[in-house]
Design a protein around this motif. Structure first.
Motif, PDB file in Angstrom:
ATOM      1  N   ILE A 178      19.996  23.955-114.306  1.00 35.34           N
ATOM      2  CA  ILE A 178      20.304  22.651-113.709  1.00 35.34           C
ATOM      3  C   ILE A 178      19.298  22.418-112.585  1.00 35.34           C
ATOM      4  O   ILE A 178      19.053  23.293-111.754  1.00 35.34           O
ATOM      5  CB  ILE A 178      21.730  22.594-113.140  1.00 35.34           C
ATOM      6  N   SER A 179      18.697  21.222-112.599  1.00 34.67           N
ATOM      7  CA  SER A 179      17.712  20.902-111.565  1.00 34.67           C
ATOM      8  C   SER A 179      17.836  19.438-111.192  1.00 34.67           C
ATOM      9  O   SER A 179      18.510  18.657-111.876  1.00 34.67           O
ATOM     10  CB  SER A 179      16.295  21.217-112.054  1.00 34.67           C
ATOM     11  N   LEU A 180      17.160  19.069-110.105  1.00 32.15           N
ATOM     12  CA  LEU A 180      17.131  17.684-109.642  1.00 32.15           C
ATOM     13  C   LEU A 180      15.711  17.167-109.794  1.00 32.15           C
ATOM     14  O   LEU A 180      14.748  17.848-109.406  1.00 32.15           O
ATOM     15  CB  LEU A 180      17.578  17.614-108.183  1.00 32.15           C
ATOM     16  N   SER A 181      15.553  15.980-110.386  1.00 32.10           N
ATOM     17  CA  SER A 181      14.221  15.465-110.659  1.00 32.10           C
ATOM     18  C   SER A 181      14.135  14.003-110.254  1.00 32.10           C
ATOM     19  O   SER A 181      15.039  13.204-110.532  1.00 32.10           O
ATOM     20  CB  SER A 181      13.890  15.604-112.155  1.00 32.10           C
ATOM     21  N   LEU A 182      13.001  13.655-109.622  1.00 32.19           N
ATOM     22  CA  LEU A 182      12.730  12.265-109.307  1.00 32.19           C
ATOM     23  C   LEU A 182      11.787  11.645-110.327  1.00 32.19           C
ATOM     24  O   LEU A 182      11.786  10.427-110.520  1.00 32.19           O
ATOM     25  CB  LEU A 182      12.126  12.167-107.899  1.00 32.19           C
TER      26      LEU A 182
END
Length: 824
Positions: free
Chosen positions: A43-47
């Motif tokens: 799980i990661s956060l991406s812009l």
């Protein structure tokens, strides 16, 4: 520009700074809503992935279906994105409004008990609601996702590849509004035993409203594009209790191809490549309950006016086509009461008009009926239909035929009572080149009159290669033979021909497709188990290799791959034949030919020439003359390429040769010690009679006397055997020629001749190969002869003593020591 860079930089910084907090909030909130196991790789956060939205990115996602004790997946996806605004990061409150599913598969099931596998969302999460993170979906998007829907209760299955589908959502407590658009490929829709929409590209543009209070769906007029056709769909679906449909469909820009796409695949698969132009219309409705016990009523009406139907790869077209069609699933709304009807069918093929009607009723147990009328151009129709079994054709066929019957009943009882055919087909100079028969069939004329399962044939004639044929009679069980497996066609007819060329008919390269040939230079004989006949045959000429027969007449029967005849007669080789027997082809490579033949006045030299000197070089056709009469009983065994199995050959031959000649025969020249060579060059005999036997690759010749025209050699007795490997073992007995040797007692005076003495006999053997044989003195037979003579003399002495006159005896020549005959 600097401002944009600054904003982006700040956004990246915020995402990086709050990444762990946002992911923790997401996981916490997701666990409140989802009640089944979810496996995630990372799980990661991406812009960047869904810019300008911030995305919580889940990799390698496996969602387990909501079925107790099951580990089967509900969804397996490479990527799953939940997105929210960058401003949510600044506010510290996150509102997820978009969901993206990419590169994977979804497996939706309805089990046999009616339960489903997709209820993975908890119904009540208010007690643990988190105001900092909320799911308020406004849009769902599927990219490259395979959707599998299986309803075990209704026996239905749907398989769809969603290339890109978007659904905009407007959700409130009482209603949900959905606007969906995108494109997909419907791999299949299976409803009971029917298969629909196989491999169809679909574009969707739909709007619908879900009434959450009254549990209904209202579908606004929406457009579904199937291939190049568009269908407008509108109506209502109630799901408060049993699901109830009330939908209407109207076709736009429809074609015959788009109409066929709506029907089950097994009905339309032969026509998938065809296209159409012209005015084609379509409308229909789906109305009623749908459940395990109920199906909705389905009705369609369709047709065309002045349309063109064609295959894109050929120039032939079905033009000026018009018909009125309908489909219904009937009073019981199931396959058994379904019916497809085409009526008032009209059109033109190469400027030749035709009419007809077609109906297909009871899809579970089909009953088919059709009628057709018109003059058909064979080449044009074959070009349009693109049949793999027929490479080309020509000519005209006048068709006036009607057919009706139930296939399953016909399969169980393929008799006259289960099928109805009537009318006739007349051929006018029709030629066909079949894929499985390299030899062309040309110049066919004749009339075929259909009555139930049988066809009456009148003046059916044509040519197969160089061979011609004419048939008049009955073809019985025709429809069963054409439509069902393991059914036998029975031909009961008169057969006539001016010329049959079996060099062509039996040549493998001309009677067998290239893919099935075992050689390109031999013959091939195979008899179908699905054909039987009773023929009264009359053939003017017949040819096979060197054999040429004329005026062949008789009866021929085929049953169970065994051809029999009681009475075939023909003329050949200067004489006439009468044959009865059988050809048993039940074992493909072990064909048995059993015959009993009677031959009258046949030329011996022609016999040897036609049968290629029986594959030996010892005595050839140029050595022989004479007229042969014989009775022959034989069993000959062949493989399917007509190669003889000589080790199994058996024959018994009773033969008489009259007015015979033996011309320039090398072994006779070896006897020039006794007879002049000029006389031996043409030895004549009035009659030769003997029985010959063939067994285990050997010809057995019992002793026979030959009366010749040679005064020094008035008769010769021959016996022996001759193998198929050309090993010879002959025994020859002949009288010693009349010119005597000087008597050694003649010096004392004249020696009186013994007038009671018989002729002296010479015993010889001929042994060896055809090209390396030896003619020698037969010691063994001489000793046996002397022994018999001594015994005979003892008997004569007893007779003399009794006062009886002795019988004249045959003398045997015995060589004294040092004497021999040099035959070499």
């Amino acid at each position: 520009m600097a401002a944009v860079v600054a904003v982006v930089t700040i956004a990246f910084a915020l995402v990086y700074t709050y990444q762990d907090k946002i992911i923790a909030l997401f996981v916490t909130e997701a666990n409140k809503h989802i009640k089944t196991k979810v496996e995630v790789g990372t799980i990661s956060l991406s812009l960047l992935d869904k810019f300008p939205q911030v995305a919580v990115s889940l990799d390698k996602v496996n969602v387990v279906e909501a079925v107790p004790e099951s580990a089967e997946p509900l969804a397996k996806l490479s990527k799953l994105y939940f997105t929210f605004s960058i401003w949510d990061v600044l506010r510290g409150k996150y509102n997820v409004n978009e969901l993206y599913l990419e590169d994977g598969a979804i497996f939706v099931k309805v089990l046999k008990d009616g339960s489903v596998n997709y209820e993975i969302i908890k119904t009540d999460t208010t007690a643990t609601a988190n105001n900092d993170f909320a799911f308020n979906l406004e849009q769902i998007e599927l990219n490259r996702v395979a959707i599998h829907y299986t309803d075990l209760k209704l026996n239905q299955a749907y398989e769809v590849d969603a290339h890109q589908l978007q659904a905009a959502l407007a959700i409130d407590p009482e209603a949900i509004g959905i606007e969906a658009k995108g494109d997909a490929t419907i791999n299949t829709i299976k409803l009971s035993s029917g298969e629909y929409f196989k491999g169809k590209r679909v574009t969707l543009n739909a709007a619908l409203a879900i009434d959450r209070i009254n549990k209904s769906i209202t579908l606004d007029p929406s457009v579904v594009n199937v291939e190049n056709a568009a269908y407008e769909v509108a109506g209502r679906i109630n799901f408060a209790e049993t699901t109830e449909l009330d939908l209407k469909l109207n076709g736009k820009n429809t074609s015959i191809q788009s109409l066929l796409s709506l029907l089950p695949q097994h009905i339309t698969k032969e026509f998938n490549q065809y296209r159409s132009d012209g005015d084609v219309y379509f409308s229909g409705s789906v109305k009623g309950k749908i459940s395990a016990k109920h199906n909705p009523e389905i009705t369609f009406s369709f047709g065309c006016r002045n349309a063109t139907f064609y295959h894109p790869d050929v120039k032939q077209r079905l033009e000026k086509l018009s018909f009125e069609g309908s489909f219904t699933n009937g009073t019981n709304q199931n396959a058994s009461t379904s019916a497809l009807v085409l009526k008032n069918l009209k059109g033109s093929l190469n400027n030749r008009t035709f009419t007809g009607n077609v109906s297909y009723k009871n899809f579970k147990n089909p009953t088919v009926a059709f009628d057709a009328r018109g003059m058909v151009d064979v080449a044009y129709v074959l070009g349009l239909l693109q049949l793999k079994q027929v490479r080309s054709g020509s000519g005209l066929a006048d068709v006036q035929i009607a057919f009706s019957g139930n296939f399953n009943e016909f399969k169980e009882r393929p008799g006259n009572s289960t099928l109805h055919t009537s009318g006739d087909i007349t051929l006018h100079n029709v030629s066909l080149h079949l894929a499985d028969l390299p030899l062309p069939i040309t110049g066919m004329y004749g009339n075929f009159m259909f009555k139930r399962n049988d066809v009456a044939v009148s003046n059916f004639k044509g040519k197969l290669g160089e061979s011609d044929f004419a048939l008049n009679g009955m073809f019985n069980n025709v429809m069963a033979w054409l439509l069902l497996k393991n059914q036998r066609l029975l031909v009961d007819a008169d057969f006539s021909s001016y010329n049959l060329n079996f060099d062509q008919l039996l040549r493998e390269e001309l009677n067998t497709p290239a893919s099935a040939r075992e050689s390109n230079s031999g013959y091939r004989l195979e008899v179908s188990p699905d054909i039987a006949f009773n023929l009264e045959a009359s053939v003017r000429k017949m040819k096979f290799r060197r054999f040429k027969g004329e005026n062949i007449k008789g009866a021929v029967t085929l049953r169970n791959q065994v051809i029999t005849t009681p009475n075939i007669s023909f003329n050949a080789m200067g004489g006439n034949f009468a044959v009865r027997g059988s050809i048993d082809a039940r074992q493909r490579n072990h064909i048995k030919v059993s015959t009993a033949s009677k031959i009258n006045h046949m030329s011996v030299d022609s016999l040897f020439y036609v049968f290629e000197n029986f594959n030996q070089d010892f005595i050839l056709d140029r050595h022989l003359r004479g007229s042969l009469t014989a009775n022959i009983i034989s069993d000959v065994y062949l493989d399917n390429q007509l190669n003889p199995k000589t080790n199994l050959l058996e024959a018994e031959i009773e033969a008489t040769v009259r007015n015979g000649q033996l011309i320039n025969f090398a072994p006779m020249q070896k006897m020039s010690t006794f007879v002049k060579r000029s006389e031996l060059a043409n030895m004549r005999f009035s009659e030769l009679h003997n029985n010959f036997y063939i067994q285990q690759r050997t010809i057995y010749i019992p002793e026979m006397d030959i009366r010749t025209n040679l005064s020094p050699l008035p008769s010769v007795s021959i016996s022996g055997m001759h193998t198929f490997d050309q090993d010879m073992d002959y025994k020859i007995k002949m009288p010693l020629f009349q010119k005597r040797r000087p008597d050694k007692d003649a010096v004392f005076g004249v020696v009186a001749e013994d007038t009671d003495a018989g002729n002296s006999m010479l015993f010889l053997t001929l042994k060896g190969k055809e090209n390396n044989f030896k003619l020698a003195y037969d010691d063994e037979r001489v000793r046996a002869k002397i022994k018999d003579d001594l015994k005979q003399e003892g008997q004569e002495i007893k007779q003399i003593l009794k006062g009886k006159k002795p019988v004249k005896k045959e003398k045997t020549v015995e060589l004294e020591e040092g004497e021999y005959f040099d035959f070499n």
